[in-house]
Design a protein around this motif. Structure first.
Motif, PDB file in Angstrom:
ATOM      1  N   ASP A  61       0.829  -1.052  -0.027  1.00  0.00           N
ATOM      2  CA  ASP A  61       0.044  -0.077   0.167  1.00  0.00           C
ATOM      3  C   ASP A  61       0.810   1.432   0.072  1.00  0.00           C
ATOM      4  O   ASP A  61       0.671   2.365  -0.941  1.00  0.00           O
ATOM      5  N   GLU A  62       2.021   1.236   0.713  1.00  0.00           N
ATOM      6  CA  GLU A  62       2.724   2.360   0.793  1.00  0.00           C
ATOM      7  C   GLU A  62       3.884   2.417  -0.331  1.00  0.00           C
ATOM      8  O   GLU A  62       4.480   3.444  -0.371  1.00  0.00           O
ATOM      9  N   GLY A  63       3.844   1.329  -1.242  1.00  0.00           N
ATOM     10  CA  GLY A  63       4.819   1.374  -2.239  1.00  0.00           C
ATOM     11  C   GLY A  63       6.210   1.221  -1.913  1.00  0.00           C
ATOM     12  O   GLY A  63       7.325   1.792  -2.462  1.00  0.00           O
ATOM     13  N   LEU A  64       6.653   0.492  -0.564  1.00  0.00           N
ATOM     14  CA  LEU A  64       7.758   0.181  -0.230  1.00  0.00           C
ATOM     15  C   LEU A  64       7.881  -1.392   0.158  1.00  0.00           C
ATOM     16  O   LEU A  64       7.123  -2.137  -0.291  1.00  0.00           O
TER      17      LEU A  64
ATOM     18  N   CYS B 198      10.696  -7.176  11.356  1.00  0.00           N
ATOM     19  CA  CYS B 198      10.797  -6.959  10.118  1.00  0.00           C
ATOM     20  C   CYS B 198      10.334  -4.997   9.945  1.00  0.00           C
ATOM     21  O   CYS B 198       9.804  -4.706  11.044  1.00  0.00           O
ATOM     22  N   LYS B 199      10.887  -4.434   8.845  1.00  0.00           N
ATOM     23  CA  LYS B 199      10.359  -3.110   8.833  1.00  0.00           C
ATOM     24  C   LYS B 199      10.202  -2.790   7.358  1.00  0.00           C
ATOM     25  O   LYS B 199      10.481  -3.451   6.399  1.00  0.00           O
ATOM     26  N   ILE B 200       9.392  -1.853   7.276  1.00  0.00           N
ATOM     27  CA  ILE B 200       8.727  -1.449   6.030  1.00  0.00           C
ATOM     28  C   ILE B 200       9.744  -0.160   5.647  1.00  0.00           C
ATOM     29  O   ILE B 200       9.703   0.968   6.227  1.00  0.00           O
ATOM     30  N   VAL B 201      10.361  -0.453   4.448  1.00  0.00           N
ATOM     31  CA  VAL B 201      11.464   0.675   4.165  1.00  0.00           C
ATOM     32  C   VAL B 201      11.639   0.468   2.726  1.00  0.00           C
ATOM     33  O   VAL B 201      11.257  -0.471   2.171  1.00  0.00           O
ATOM     34  N   ASP B 202      12.394   1.596   1.927  1.00  0.00           N
ATOM     35  CA  ASP B 202      12.777   1.235   0.678  1.00  0.00           C
ATOM     36  C   ASP B 202      14.128   0.602   0.679  1.00  0.00           C
ATOM     37  O   ASP B 202      15.140   0.984   1.234  1.00  0.00           O
ATOM     38  N   TYR B 203      14.029  -0.513   0.101  1.00  0.00           N
ATOM     39  CA  TYR B 203      15.086  -1.842   0.156  1.00  0.00           C
ATOM     40  C   TYR B 203      16.323  -1.066  -0.376  1.00  0.00           C
ATOM     41  O   TYR B 203      17.550  -1.248   0.048  1.00  0.00           O
ATOM     42  N   GLY B 204      16.269  -0.519  -1.529  1.00  0.00           N
ATOM     43  CA  GLY B 204      17.572   0.189  -2.058  1.00  0.00           C
ATOM     44  C   GLY B 204      18.519   1.045  -1.119  1.00  0.00           C
ATOM     45  O   GLY B 204      19.288   1.219  -1.109  1.00  0.00           O
ATOM     46  N   LYS B 205      17.432   1.909  -0.613  1.00  0.00           N
ATOM     47  CA  LYS B 205      17.942   2.901   0.290  1.00  0.00           C
ATOM     48  C   LYS B 205      18.599   2.367   1.467  1.00  0.00           C
ATOM     49  O   LYS B 205      19.690   2.577   2.207  1.00  0.00           O
TER      50      LYS B 205
ATOM     51  N   ARG C  90      19.845  -0.915   1.838  1.00  0.00           N
ATOM     52  CA  ARG C  90      21.028  -1.465   1.482  1.00  0.00           C
ATOM     53  C   ARG C  90      22.405  -0.221   1.373  1.00  0.00           C
ATOM     54  O   ARG C  90      23.486  -0.430   1.689  1.00  0.00           O
ATOM     55  N   TYR C  91      21.842   0.864   0.889  1.00  0.00           N
ATOM     56  CA  TYR C  91      22.864   1.930   0.710  1.00  0.00           C
ATOM     57  C   TYR C  91      23.254   2.162   2.023  1.00  0.00           C
ATOM     58  O   TYR C  91      24.579   2.582   2.347  1.00  0.00           O
ATOM     59  N   GLU C  92      22.417   2.219   2.897  1.00  0.00           N
ATOM     60  CA  GLU C  92      22.877   2.769   4.195  1.00  0.00           C
ATOM     61  C   GLU C  92      23.851   1.942   5.002  1.00  0.00           C
ATOM     62  O   GLU C  92      24.825   2.269   5.664  1.00  0.00           O
ATOM     63  N   GLN C  93      23.422   0.646   4.757  1.00  0.00           N
ATOM     64  CA  GLN C  93      24.195  -0.639   5.319  1.00  0.00           C
ATOM     65  C   GLN C  93      25.531  -0.527   4.839  1.00  0.00           C
ATOM     66  O   GLN C  93      26.425  -0.667   5.516  1.00  0.00           O
ATOM     67  N   ALA C  94      25.543  -0.345   3.614  1.00  0.00           N
ATOM     68  CA  ALA C  94      27.216  -0.254   3.000  1.00  0.00           C
ATOM     69  C   ALA C  94      27.925   1.189   3.331  1.00  0.00           C
ATOM     70  O   ALA C  94      29.016   0.777   3.618  1.00  0.00           O
ATOM     71  N   ARG C  95      27.176   2.013   3.674  1.00  0.00           N
ATOM     72  CA  ARG C  95      27.923   3.329   3.987  1.00  0.00           C
ATOM     73  C   ARG C  95      28.542   3.074   5.656  1.00  0.00           C
ATOM     74  O   ARG C  95      29.513   3.354   5.992  1.00  0.00           O
ATOM     75  N   LYS C  96      27.422   2.398   6.355  1.00  0.00           N
ATOM     76  CA  LYS C  96      27.869   1.951   7.573  1.00  0.00           C
ATOM     77  C   LYS C  96      29.128   1.072   7.832  1.00  0.00           C
ATOM     78  O   LYS C  96      30.165   1.318   8.809  1.00  0.00           O
TER      79      LYS C  96
END
Length: 141
Positions: free
Chosen positions: A12-15, A29-36, A38-44
């Motif tokens: 419904d939220e498009g995430l 579990c969490k409702i998030v934008d998966y691409g974003k 993964r990017y955050e995890q890589a940066r950390k």
């Protein structure tokens, strides 16, 4: 909530529905934008890698008939290495007839370690390896 309800909410939220802690009971579990995400995890991970300190082992080689001035020069070099946070491997190399007196020359390594005791501790005791005897010094904590 059930997995189906969570998936419906995410759609419904498009995430995306991402498992944060899959081994937990019940899984988190969490409702998030998966691409974003993964990017955050890589940066950390990249940041954590930057803060890591690799410890190098610097080697100082000596012969058993080293003079006191030369020994002091080697000690100063070792102090610099230890001050930079590296470990120091002190190696006593034997050639030719020097091989007959290997056990008598261990005292040189012990004297070296004793002189360095204010900044370093012996990590590995003197050990004979072929034509040499070596010990490892590490920074005092």
């Amino acid at each position: 909530m059930s997995a189906k309800e969570a998936m419906k909410l995410a759609d419904d939220e498009g995430l995306d529905l991402v498992k944060i802690a899959p081994k937990a009971k019940p899984p988190v579990c969490k409702i998030v934008d998966y691409g974003k995400y993964r990017y955050e995890q890589a940066r950390k991970e990249k940041e954590a890698k930057k803060k890591q300190k690799t410890v190098e082992v610097k080697e100082i080689r000596m012969s058993p008939n080293i003079e006191s001035n030369d020994l002091n020069t080697k000690m100063n070099a070792a102090r610099k290495f230890i001050a930079k946070g590296n470990k120091v491997k002190v190696t006593l190399r034997f050639r030719g007839r020097e091989m007959a007196h290997m056990s008598d020359s261990k005292h040189i390594l012990y004297d070296f370690a004793e002189a360095m005791s204010d900044v370093a501790t012996v990590e590995k005791e003197p050990k004979q390896e072929g034509r040499s005897i070596s010990l490892v010094l590490a920074e005092k904590r």
